[in-house]
Design a protein around this motif. Sequence first.
Motif, PDB file in Angstrom:
ATOM      1  N   ALA A  17      -4.085   8.300   2.375  1.00  0.00           N
ATOM      2  CA  ALA A  17      -4.762   8.225   3.669  1.00  0.00           C
ATOM      3  C   ALA A  17      -4.175   9.218   4.657  1.00  0.00           C
ATOM      4  N   MET A  18      -2.877   9.434   4.617  1.00  0.00           N
ATOM      5  CA  MET A  18      -2.244  10.394   5.524  1.00  0.00           C
ATOM      6  C   MET A  18      -2.810  11.787   5.280  1.00  0.00           C
ATOM      7  N   ASP A  19      -3.048  12.129   4.023  1.00  0.00           N
ATOM      8  CA  ASP A  19      -3.601  13.437   3.690  1.00  0.00           C
ATOM      9  C   ASP A  19      -5.058  13.572   4.102  1.00  0.00           C
ATOM     10  N   ASN A  34       3.479   5.433  12.799  1.00  0.00           N
ATOM     11  CA  ASN A  34       3.119   6.552  11.929  1.00  0.00           C
ATOM     12  C   ASN A  34       2.194   6.110  10.801  1.00  0.00           C
ATOM     13  N   SER A  35       1.313   5.196  11.108  1.00  0.00           N
ATOM     14  CA  SER A  35       0.360   4.692  10.115  1.00  0.00           C
ATOM     15  C   SER A  35      -0.869   5.591  10.052  1.00  0.00           C
ATOM     16  N   PRO A  36      -1.380   5.864   8.851  1.00  0.00           N
ATOM     17  CA  PRO A  36      -2.589   6.685   8.725  1.00  0.00           C
ATOM     18  C   PRO A  36      -3.886   5.877   8.778  1.00  0.00           C
ATOM     19  N   HIS A  43      -2.122  11.373  -4.782  1.00  0.00           N
ATOM     20  CA  HIS A  43      -1.208  10.290  -4.394  1.00  0.00           C
ATOM     21  C   HIS A  43      -1.665   8.918  -4.891  1.00  0.00           C
ATOM     22  N   MET A  44      -2.916   8.776  -5.300  1.00  0.00           N
ATOM     23  CA  MET A  44      -3.379   7.439  -5.683  1.00  0.00           C
ATOM     24  C   MET A  44      -2.658   6.898  -6.916  1.00  0.00           C
ATOM     25  N   MET A  45      -2.077   7.773  -7.725  1.00  0.00           N
ATOM     26  CA  MET A  45      -1.320   7.325  -8.892  1.00  0.00           C
ATOM     27  C   MET A  45       0.170   7.618  -8.748  1.00  0.00           C
ATOM     28  N   ASP A  46       0.650   7.692  -7.505  1.00  0.00           N
ATOM     29  CA  ASP A  46       2.066   7.963  -7.265  1.00  0.00           C
ATOM     30  C   ASP A  46       2.976   6.818  -7.687  1.00  0.00           C
ATOM     31  N   GLN A  47       2.429   5.644  -7.855  1.00  0.00           N
ATOM     32  CA  GLN A  47       3.260   4.473  -8.108  1.00  0.00           C
ATOM     33  C   GLN A  47       4.136   4.638  -9.353  1.00  0.00           C
ATOM     34  N   GLU A  83       0.803  -1.219   0.000  1.00  0.00           N
ATOM     35  CA  GLU A  83       0.000   0.000   0.000  1.00  0.00           C
ATOM     36  C   GLU A  83       0.839   1.274   0.000  1.00  0.00           C
ATOM     37  N   GLN A  84       2.129   1.108  -0.194  1.00  0.00           N
ATOM     38  CA  GLN A  84       3.005   2.260  -0.292  1.00  0.00           C
ATOM     39  C   GLN A  84       3.490   2.383  -1.733  1.00  0.00           C
ATOM     40  N   PRO A  85       3.609   3.557  -2.327  1.00  0.00           N
ATOM     41  CA  PRO A  85       3.399   4.863  -1.702  1.00  0.00           C
ATOM     42  C   PRO A  85       1.978   5.407  -1.815  1.00  0.00           C
ATOM     43  N   ALA A  86       1.119   4.799  -2.625  1.00  0.00           N
ATOM     44  CA  ALA A  86      -0.123   5.464  -3.010  1.00  0.00           C
ATOM     45  C   ALA A  86      -1.143   5.544  -1.878  1.00  0.00           C
ATOM     46  N   LEU A  87      -1.666   4.390  -1.455  1.00  0.00           N
ATOM     47  CA  LEU A  87      -2.751   4.392  -0.483  1.00  0.00           C
ATOM     48  C   LEU A  87      -2.322   5.041   0.828  1.00  0.00           C
ATOM     49  N   GLN A  88      -1.122   4.750   1.279  1.00  0.00           N
ATOM     50  CA  GLN A  88      -0.662   5.292   2.553  1.00  0.00           C
ATOM     51  C   GLN A  88      -0.548   6.816   2.502  1.00  0.00           C
ATOM     52  N   SER A  89       0.034   7.340   1.433  1.00  0.00           N
ATOM     53  CA  SER A  89       0.180   8.792   1.315  1.00  0.00           C
ATOM     54  C   SER A  89      -1.179   9.464   1.206  1.00  0.00           C
TER      55      SER A  89
END
Length: 990
Positions: A215-217, A229-231, A638-642, A207-213
């Motif tokens: 969700a953090m936002d 430091n999980s969102p 961030h959902m398309m950060d991959q 789930e990194q980097p997309a989902l995690q980033s």
Amino acid sequence: MTRVLVLAGLCTLFSQVYAIGQDSCVSFKSSSSSFAVVSNGKAAPILVSADDWAGVHLAAADFASDIQKVTSVKATLTNTTSSNLATASKGSLPIIVGTLGKSSLINQIVNSTGLDVSSIQGKWESFLTRQVKNPLPGVASAYVVIGADKRGTIFALYDHSEQFGVSPWYWWADVPTTQHPELFVSSSGCSHGSPTIKYRGIFLNDEQPALQSWAMDNFTNGTGSAQLNSPFNHLFYSKLFELMLRLKANYLWPAMWGSAFAIDDPLNQPLADTYGVVMGTSHQEPMMRSTPNEFILFGKGTWHYVNNADNIKQFYFEGVQRAKNFESIYTLGMRGFGDLPLSEPINIQPLEQVLADQSDLQGLEGYYDDGMPVPDYVTLMWADDNWGNIRRFPIASERNRTGGAGVYYHFDYVGDPRDYKWITARLTHIPRIATTQIEKVYEQMSIAVEREATRLWILNVGDLKPYERETEFFISYGWNATRWSQNNLGDFVTAWAQREFDLSAASSAKVSQIVANLTRFNARRKPELLNSTTYSLINYREAETVAAQWAQLQDASTAIYNSLPSGTKPAFFQLVHHPILASSNIANMMLAAGQNNLRASQARYSVNSLADKVEQLFEKDYDIETQYHTLLDGKWTHMMDQTHLGYYYWQQPMTNTMPSITRVQKNKINIAGVMRIVPEGTLGAWPGDNPNQCAQGYSCPPPSISMDSFSSPSNRYIDVGAGGPIPFTFTATSNASWLTLSPSKGSISPSSPEQRVFASIADWSKLSAGSNSAIITFKATATGQPDLSVTVMFNAQKNTVSSGFKGFVEGDGAISIEAAHATRNNSVSGVAWSELPGYGRTLSAVTPMPRTDANFSAGTGPSLEYDFYNFNTLKGQGNVTVNAYLSPSLNTNGDTPLSLALQIDSLTPQIINPIPAAAPGTLPAAWDTNDGWVANAAVPISATFNGVSPGAHTLKLWMIEPTVVVQKIIINTGGLQPSYLGPPESVLIR
């Protein structure tokens, strides 16, 4: 409490409803047999017993909200008892919601009216609804929604919401709700029995980097959990749990790489139980503990069961204690840290002790196959190969275990031979774009149903988006497998398009075809594995065909997108249009890079414009990503950060890098002259020297080109290109009247450096039987340069089949046949080869159905027959080779390998076992490389037959073992050329 061992057409009772794969009981017009949910601006009140499950109350609140979304009328929702029903219903006919055996209201209705609930009594997640007269004192009539258990009631409510027109993805994909002023349900209501699969779940993974980033936002103030430091807190999971229940999923493996569900937020675990979502942990996280994260934080000693058993047992015990009050499924077994194998030299004995100790407290395919005993009550979870091919299904002796069996399947994946996390939905670990064919998922999971692996299905969905559609199919098929067959899978997507975008039947059918082509094109080879030479640049016009297919697909999607109202465009962009734009862009970039490198070797000036194109498409990739991230004021940032371009090994690149390109000097004059001539099917170029003109590489003869009367396509081309910056005009002439050249002249310049000239034969009757020769002469004229002339030898082979023949005819030295296009289909004992429409790289596939345990000896089972006519044999020696492309399938039948047989005429059938044996828990060597079988989405097989003279013959494809899937057949008579997809299908005389 369940324990698992993880091993490595729609019914329309009413019109205009939005249900997928279910009988409808909803309408937007009144009838004599309907109950008014909303009519004349007034909504039926919703009544729920105060003593019902908390999750039912949450779903009932959503149900009331959904009614308002559709009608703009607010329905009152009241927690009530029978004593104040009249007051709560306010004189209106109410909707009464409750769980059998839990809700005092529902229990009283059943007892007082004698309502027959035997169809759902004691059945898992079942429900029924209907209008009941005089259900309780003071209520003349009510629409009663009854669940057999907590989730039965919840699913009944969300089932109705979907039929009202509220998509399960209304928040997660921004699907708008179509407005209707009135809303009705049939008096007879809806019902559903127990689902096909008891536990139907998803796994948030990689789930990194997309989902995690993202969700953090969206769910934190920029700081995640204290320990990790999980969102992924209760705010995130509230959204996810609602989505899952709307989809009728009931089971979750939570995000785990940088998270730990139970400690990221103390509300997470009780919240899941409140909603009614069963929690588990992934294949590497035993006993409801996040491993390695929790063990690093709280464990003692090393993760080594032989040397540290007591501390690890205590670690397990704490996980069980923490989860004991909640509905949970415990993963048994033990993996190494980071999802690696255990480090013990001897693994089976320690694992036996692990299982025994874990059982006392309250899975590892290779170990099980090697003889490790597993308690009968444990569910055996059979995993796929990480690429959507299940490793094994329960054999007959395993199907009566009390624990049953299940499947762990991927849409997203991190590991060898390469990550796919971008847009690749293939229903295993998923990249970010749709690369999984629903047809593939159906083919694999339908076997799981038939082989009784029906206790638990879990799907690795990576970041969840953008696998919305494929995830829903996976869950829907598990909810009711009887709804779907290989022949109506297109109906699923058509109904999905109608629900999500409120399209007409005709436009929805177009979307279904668009989606089918999108997933087919991406499933041929995932974008992460695509390179500049995947598709042949010279044979069968493969590269050009692929580019044209992507262009047509993008145009079709754009037309639908442009026709939509503004409120619907964001959903269509996320669910359909973005994957097409992004995938098409990548494909075109790779194809242009391949042409750039090829044309550089051919000294063609167009190499520079192709280099420019690659650079433009590379930057456009980021622009498309940005378009997604800025949608709806950045909701999905961030959902398309991959990253997805420029893999150097299996792991994701740290940034995208452009494929290699090259250039020629803009002002340098080609020493061979102003014009370059490149006939179809060659890497060479004329005039001048080129290593691909002939073996010697210099002083080579003029180029030649050939075709025959059954060639497909029925023409040939010669590229006329600039050799440098000097403009010129050219003419093309032939010394044969039967040969047509189009165009026969043209102008070439730096701004227009290429022209394709097609050579065709309008009337084959004007040619003699056998070989016919012609000379094509290209002349270039340029100011200040000497005239340049290049000749091309053209050979036309006129072939004729015997009178009355019907079947496929050799063209260009091969016969290419789509497996579904058999001349005859012969069944045996009720088993026959059946088409899987849309599945595969080119058209479809065939597989024996039903998939019984029965097998046959070669030449006795169900068969497909293909009549064909050949003019040549290999080197004229009477031999031909039959090649076939099979879909990747593993030896899933226990100790019995996959098997089929090929036969020509009455020659001895040749038995083929396509998948070589591998040690338990491992895969064949050819399976997993960058150019292996799963990367190429095909397993090639071949058989050579002697004594096949020119003429009419019949090829027979025999079933031996079930679950073999065949896509395409190619008979090589001496002219087969290398390509990725094989030659286009040969001419068929009917």
